[in-house]
Design an enzyme around this catalytic site. Structure first.
Site, short mmCIF file in Angstrom:
data_model
loop_
_atom_site.label_atom_id
_atom_site.label_comp_id
_atom_site.label_asym_id
_atom_site.label_seq_id
_atom_site.Cartn_x
_atom_site.Cartn_y
_atom_site.Cartn_z
N ASP A 1 -0.68 -7.07 7.24
CA ASP A 1 -1.70 -6.05 7.00
C ASP A 1 -2.89 -6.78 6.37
OD1 ASP A 1 -3.37 -4.11 5.91
OD2 ASP A 1 -1.73 -2.79 5.30
N TYR B 1 0.86 -1.19 0.00
CA TYR B 1 0.00 0.00 0.00
C TYR B 1 0.90 1.25 0.00
CZ TYR B 1 -3.02 3.62 1.93
OH TYR B 1 -3.69 4.79 2.14
C1 LIG Z 1 -5.90 2.29 3.61
C2 LIG Z 1 -4.85 1.32 3.91
C3 LIG Z 1 -3.89 1.56 4.90
C4 LIG Z 1 -3.84 2.86 5.67
O1 LIG Z 1 -4.95 3.04 6.50
P1 LIG Z 1 -5.56 4.47 6.90
O2 LIG Z 1 -6.71 4.12 7.75
O3 LIG Z 1 -5.94 5.16 5.62
O4 LIG Z 1 -4.48 5.20 7.61
C5 LIG Z 1 -2.95 0.57 5.15
N1 LIG Z 1 -2.94 -0.59 4.46
C6 LIG Z 1 -3.85 -0.85 3.48
C7 LIG Z 1 -3.78 -2.14 2.76
C8 LIG Z 1 -4.82 0.10 3.16
O5 LIG Z 1 -5.70 -0.16 2.18
#
Ligand SMILES: *Cc1c(COP(=O)(O)O)cnc(C)c1O
Length: 384
Positions: free
Chosen positions: A175, A103
């Site tokens: 993630d 990301y």
């Molecule tokens: C959106 C996103 C983030 C960041 O999150 P926020 O809530 O926008 O700070 C991190 N990892 C992935 C895969 C995302 O889609």
């Protein structure tokens, strides 16, 4: 109620949320307060100040732990604030191995902020887990994995990474934003830490920005709680409430995201004006077997390239869509279309971007839960 024995579809509704003790409110109240009355200096119930803890946030943190089959949950002001807290576990000189097509915001946080503080990052194509091992040095501390990857929909074998991380005694973090715990539960596959941008599927209604960490080990949880309180990037009670409410319908939303996603992926794959479709549900997707092994479904995220791979064609398609809204973000009930090269991945240099496949003609869809025939009709007229 023995919570950890409940099924997922029950945990999303009841995890961490007993009726409120004060008046029996069934929904967790929004404790919109910064501080709490003390009976005598230093004597208080478990709440003293809302940066340290807030009852609405506590309910959310317990719910997050419950749905990821973890012991401890922590909620933050955003997904990136949650990642920021993880990186603060490390010291200058420590090395981190991360997924190559990460990301964009995570990549920016790694490269533009934490590299300045002496952390060293290696970005690796993890579809072959052996590539990770070649980057491990005595200073390596963390393996950071995103799967499915954004926006290329590559799948990384979490069990294989877990074996590797245990062999080298490294922290293994996932993630899990794209899959959501409905589709994939990394702690059960051997991960030490799960991170979410709850802004996406967990919240599910595009009305809140929030981040989460879930872990099993007490010492790791304590270190992260210390950072959460000491650095202070916590979420407020209203935002905690919104994500708690979102989580209650996660299972029914995800089911429909998967159904609509499958219908649209197959529709696009057959369309004469489409060059290539990226979606892990295709049997000829390079990591389809791993997706089938570790995910309960293939989700509603799809990327595609129009025939001829021209940016001008991609731009026209995006502009002509009506039901799909052109916007950042994903995972809400409404369908969104995005242009990764200029939006989510705009902060990554063009050269690095294109190396992993994020070309200017790439279009990303977050398929929502509308009637799928309306979504297809919208794509049909835009592609025409
Ligand atoms: C959106 C996103 C983030 C960041 O999150 P926020 O809530 O926008 O700070 C991190 N990892 C992935 C895969 C995302 O889609």
């Amino acid at each position: 109620m023995e919570e950890n024995k409940l099924k997922f579809n029950t945990k999303v509704i009841h995890g961490g949320q007993a009726p409120d003790k004060a008046y029996g409110a069934v929904m967790t109240p929004i404790y919109q307060t910064s501080t709490y009355a003390q009976s005598s200096p230093g004597e208080h119930s478990r709440y003293a100040y809302s940066r340290s803890a807030n009852p609405t946030r506590t309910a959310l943190e317990k719910s997050l732990a419950s749905i990821e089959n973890g012991m401890f949950g922590l909620a933050f002001a955003s997904g990136l604030a949650a990642i920021d807290a993880v990186l603060k576990l490390f010291n200058p000189g420590d090395e981190i191995i991360a997924t190559e097509d990460l990301y964009g915001g995570s990549y920016r946080l790694f490269k533009r902020i934490f590299e300045n503080y002496g952390l060293v990052f290696h970005f690796v194509n993890m579809q072959n887990v052996k590539h990770i091992e070649t980057q491990i040095t005595p200073k390596t501390k963390l393996i950071w994995v995103e799967t499915p990857t954004n926006p290329m929909m590559n799948i990384i074998d979490l069990e294989a990474v877990s074996i590797l991380s245990k062999k080298h005694q490294l922290l293994f973090a996932v993630d899990n934003t794209f899959a959501s715990p409905y589709l994939q539960q990394p702690l059960d596959l051997g991960a030490d830490l799960v991170m979410h941008s709850a802004t996406k599927y967990l919240g599910g209604h595009s009305d809140v920005v929030l981040g989460a960490l879930i872990v099993n080990e007490k010492t790791l949880a304590d270190k992260l709680y210390f950072i959460q309180n000491a650095s202070g990037a916590v979420c407020g009670p209203m935002d905690s409430f919104l994500v708690l409410r979102g989580i209650k319908t996660l299972h029914v939303r995800m089911q429909r995201h998967c159904e609509n996603g499958a219908t649209i992926a197959h529709y696009l794959a057959k369309h004469p004006k489409v060059e290539k479709v990226y979606w892990p549900g295709f049997v000829d997707h390079p990591n389809h077997d791993i997706a089938k092994k570790q995910m309960k479904g293939f989700g509603g995220m799809i990327s595609f390239i129009p025939k001829g791979s021209r940016y001008t064609d991609a731009k026209k398609i995006i502009e002509n869509l009506n039901v799909f809204t052109l916007a950042e973000s994903l995972g809400g009930v409404e369908s969104l279309v995005g242009h990764p090269a200029s939006m989510t991945h705009g902060s990554i240099p063009k050269e690095d971007r294109e190396k992993v496949g994020v070309v200017d003609a790439l279009i990303r869809l977050s398929v929502g839960i509308e009637d799928v025939s309306d979504l297809i009709a919208d794509l049909e007229q835009a592609l025409a």
